[in-house]
Design a protein around this motif. Structure first.
Motif, PDB file in Angstrom:
ATOM      1  N   GLU A 106      52.676  40.366  33.035  1.00 27.37           N
ATOM      2  CA  GLU A 106      53.387  41.633  33.197  1.00 27.37           C
ATOM      3  C   GLU A 106      52.611  42.500  34.185  1.00 27.37           C
ATOM      4  O   GLU A 106      51.376  42.493  34.196  1.00 27.37           O
ATOM      5  N   THR A 107      53.339  43.251  34.992  1.00 22.68           N
ATOM      6  CA  THR A 107      52.702  44.059  36.031  1.00 22.68           C
ATOM      7  C   THR A 107      52.549  45.522  35.636  1.00 22.68           C
ATOM      8  O   THR A 107      51.939  46.297  36.372  1.00 22.68           O
ATOM      9  N   GLU A 108      53.129  45.889  34.500  1.00 20.71           N
ATOM     10  CA  GLU A 108      52.964  47.253  33.989  1.00 20.71           C
ATOM     11  C   GLU A 108      53.172  47.259  32.486  1.00 20.71           C
ATOM     12  O   GLU A 108      53.684  46.305  31.910  1.00 20.71           O
ATOM     13  N   ILE A 109      52.739  48.358  31.881  1.00 19.93           N
ATOM     14  CA  ILE A 109      52.903  48.522  30.433  1.00 19.93           C
ATOM     15  C   ILE A 109      54.338  48.951  30.176  1.00 19.93           C
ATOM     16  O   ILE A 109      54.758  50.014  30.613  1.00 19.93           O
ATOM     17  N   LYS A 110      55.085  48.112  29.474  1.00 21.03           N
ATOM     18  CA  LYS A 110      56.497  48.386  29.211  1.00 21.03           C
ATOM     19  C   LYS A 110      56.830  48.403  27.722  1.00 21.03           C
ATOM     20  O   LYS A 110      57.952  48.697  27.357  1.00 21.03           O
ATOM     21  N   PHE A 111      55.839  48.064  26.868  1.00 20.46           N
ATOM     22  CA  PHE A 111      56.116  47.918  25.444  1.00 20.46           C
ATOM     23  C   PHE A 111      55.033  48.571  24.600  1.00 20.46           C
ATOM     24  O   PHE A 111      53.905  48.739  25.034  1.00 20.46           O
ATOM     25  N   TRP A 112      55.400  48.897  23.373  1.00 16.64           N
ATOM     26  CA  TRP A 112      54.464  49.406  22.384  1.00 16.64           C
ATOM     27  C   TRP A 112      54.848  48.808  21.032  1.00 16.64           C
ATOM     28  O   TRP A 112      55.933  48.260  20.875  1.00 16.64           O
ATOM     29  N   HIS A 113      53.919  48.880  20.080  1.00 19.56           N
ATOM     30  CA  HIS A 113      54.233  48.466  18.707  1.00 19.56           C
ATOM     31  C   HIS A 113      53.337  49.215  17.729  1.00 19.56           C
ATOM     32  O   HIS A 113      52.295  49.753  18.109  1.00 19.56           O
ATOM     33  N   GLU A 114      53.795  49.256  16.469  1.00 18.43           N
ATOM     34  CA  GLU A 114      53.022  49.913  15.428  1.00 18.43           C
ATOM     35  C   GLU A 114      51.717  49.161  15.186  1.00 18.43           C
ATOM     36  O   GLU A 114      51.573  48.012  15.575  1.00 18.43           O
ATOM     37  N   LYS A 115      50.807  49.845  14.484  1.00 21.33           N
ATOM     38  CA  LYS A 115      49.494  49.271  14.196  1.00 21.33           C
ATOM     39  C   LYS A 115      49.572  47.929  13.494  1.00 21.33           C
ATOM     40  O   LYS A 115      48.844  47.006  13.828  1.00 21.33           O
ATOM     41  N   ASP A 116      50.463  47.836  12.512  1.00 21.22           N
ATOM     42  CA  ASP A 116      50.487  46.643  11.673  1.00 21.22           C
ATOM     43  C   ASP A 116      51.516  45.604  12.099  1.00 21.22           C
ATOM     44  O   ASP A 116      51.657  44.571  11.464  1.00 21.22           O
ATOM     45  N   SER A 117      52.237  45.864  13.178  1.00 23.69           N
ATOM     46  CA  SER A 117      53.147  44.829  13.676  1.00 23.69           C
ATOM     47  C   SER A 117      52.580  44.321  14.991  1.00 23.69           C
ATOM     48  O   SER A 117      52.048  45.084  15.780  1.00 23.69           O
ATOM     49  N   GLY A 118      52.644  43.078  15.200  1.00 22.13           N
ATOM     50  CA  GLY A 118      52.062  42.485  16.393  1.00 22.13           C
ATOM     51  C   GLY A 118      53.062  42.350  17.518  1.00 22.13           C
ATOM     52  O   GLY A 118      54.024  43.115  17.632  1.00 22.13           O
ATOM     53  N   PHE A 119      52.841  41.341  18.313  1.00 26.30           N
ATOM     54  CA  PHE A 119      53.656  41.083  19.498  1.00 26.30           C
ATOM     55  C   PHE A 119      55.146  41.023  19.167  1.00 26.30           C
ATOM     56  O   PHE A 119      55.979  41.502  19.920  1.00 26.30           O
ATOM     57  N   MET A 120      55.475  40.461  18.010  1.00 23.02           N
ATOM     58  CA  MET A 120      56.883  40.315  17.627  1.00 23.02           C
ATOM     59  C   MET A 120      57.538  41.675  17.356  1.00 23.02           C
ATOM     60  O   MET A 120      58.761  41.785  17.383  1.00 23.02           O
ATOM     61  N   GLY A 121      56.728  42.705  17.112  1.00 22.28           N
ATOM     62  CA  GLY A 121      57.266  44.031  16.837  1.00 22.28           C
ATOM     63  C   GLY A 121      57.333  44.925  18.064  1.00 22.28           C
ATOM     64  O   GLY A 121      57.521  46.135  17.948  1.00 22.28           O
ATOM     65  N   ARG A 122      57.195  44.325  19.241  1.00 21.40           N
ATOM     66  CA  ARG A 122      57.201  45.126  20.479  1.00 21.40           C
ATOM     67  C   ARG A 122      58.518  45.856  20.667  1.00 21.40           C
ATOM     68  O   ARG A 122      59.579  45.297  20.440  1.00 21.40           O
ATOM     69  N   LYS A 123      58.399  47.094  21.120  1.00 18.96           N
ATOM     70  CA  LYS A 123      59.575  47.910  21.430  1.00 18.96           C
ATOM     71  C   LYS A 123      59.417  48.417  22.857  1.00 18.96           C
ATOM     72  O   LYS A 123      58.308  48.749  23.280  1.00 18.96           O
ATOM     73  N   PRO A 124      60.494  48.485  23.602  1.00 20.73           N
ATOM     74  CA  PRO A 124      60.385  48.959  24.986  1.00 20.73           C
ATOM     75  C   PRO A 124      60.039  50.446  25.036  1.00 20.73           C
ATOM     76  O   PRO A 124      60.485  51.230  24.197  1.00 20.73           O
ATOM     77  N   ILE A 125      59.213  50.804  26.002  1.00 23.96           N
ATOM     78  CA  ILE A 125      58.897  52.215  26.236  1.00 23.96           C
ATOM     79  C   ILE A 125      60.057  52.783  27.044  1.00 23.96           C
ATOM     80  O   ILE A 125      60.463  52.230  28.060  1.00 23.96           O
ATOM     81  N   GLU A 126      60.590  53.889  26.560  1.00 25.65           N
ATOM     82  CA  GLU A 126      61.677  54.550  27.282  1.00 25.65           C
ATOM     83  C   GLU A 126      61.119  55.129  28.588  1.00 25.65           C
ATOM     84  O   GLU A 126      59.929  55.458  28.656  1.00 25.65           O
ATOM     85  N   VAL A 127      61.962  55.285  29.582  1.00 21.99           N
ATOM     86  CA  VAL A 127      61.531  55.761  30.890  1.00 21.99           C
ATOM     87  C   VAL A 127      60.735  57.065  30.785  1.00 21.99           C
ATOM     88  O   VAL A 127      59.680  57.204  31.371  1.00 21.99           O
ATOM     89  N   ASN A 128      61.224  58.014  30.037  1.00 21.08           N
ATOM     90  CA  ASN A 128      60.522  59.291  29.856  1.00 21.08           C
ATOM     91  C   ASN A 128      60.142  59.477  28.397  1.00 21.08           C
ATOM     92  O   ASN A 128      60.528  60.450  27.778  1.00 21.08           O
ATOM     93  N   ASP A 129      59.384  58.537  27.851  1.00 20.73           N
ATOM     94  CA  ASP A 129      59.018  58.611  26.450  1.00 20.73           C
ATOM     95  C   ASP A 129      57.864  59.597  26.285  1.00 20.73           C
ATOM     96  O   ASP A 129      56.706  59.244  26.399  1.00 20.73           O
TER      97      ASP A 129
END
Length: 133
Positions: A106-129
Motif C-alpha cells: 500500500e502506498t498510503e494509510i487508508k485503513f484503521w481498526h480498533e485495538k482488539d480487532s486485527g487486519f480483518m477488522g480494517r475499516k476505510p478512513i473517510e476522505v475527511n475523517d
C-alpha cells in the motif's frame, strides 16, 4: 518516544517506514535462508565445522533482524507481522485508541481498526475523517 499519529503524520512517515520495513524483511529473509541451509547441513553432512559455522552465521543474522525491527519500531509504528507485511500506527478516534493500519504494497494509510480487532477488522478512513487525531 511514544506519540499518536494523525493520518497525515502517518502518511508523511510512510516512505521512511517502508524503507525500514523492507530492510527488516530482507534481514528476515536472510534468517530463513540460513535456517534452511542449516537444516540441509544437518541432514546431508556429518561435519561439525560446517554446522557450527552456519549456526554462528544464523545467530548473527537473527541479531541483525531483531536490530532492524527495533530500528523500524523506533519510528513509532508497531510491527504486527513481518511475514504478512502488517504494521500499525497508534492513533485516536474521538477518545478511543485505535490503529492506523498499513499492509506492505500500500502506498498510503487508508485503513484503521480498533485495538482488539486485527487486519480483518480494517475499516476505510473517510476522505475527511476528522475523528482520527
Amino acid at each position: 518516544m511514544f506519540s499518536y499519529f494523525t493520518t497525515s503524520e502517518a502518511n508523511q512517515a510512510l516512505p521512511d517506514v517502508i524503507k525500514k520495513f523492507e530492510f527488516a524483511l530482507a534481514k528476515k529473509n536472510d534468517v530463513s535462508k540460513l535456517e534452511h541451509e542449516l537444516q540441509i547441513s544437518l541432514s546431508t553432512n556429518n561435519k561439525f565445522e560446517e554446522y557450527v559455522t552456519l549456526k554462528q552465521k544464523l545467530n548473527s543474522a537473527i541479531t541483525k533482524f531483531y536490530e532492524s525491527v527495533e530500528i523500524l519500531e523506533s519510528t513509532g509504528v508497531v510491527v504486527k507481522s513481518i511475514e504478512q507485511g502488517l504494521l500499525d500506527f497508534p492513533s485516536k478516534r474521538f477518545d478511543e485508541e485505535v490503529w492506523l493500519c498499513w499492509k506492505y504494497g500500500e502506498t498510503e494509510i487508508k485503513f484503521w481498526h480498533e485495538k482488539d480487532s486485527g487486519f480483518m477488522g480494517r475499516k476505510p478512513i473517510e476522505v475527511n475523517d476528522e475523528s482520527l487525531v
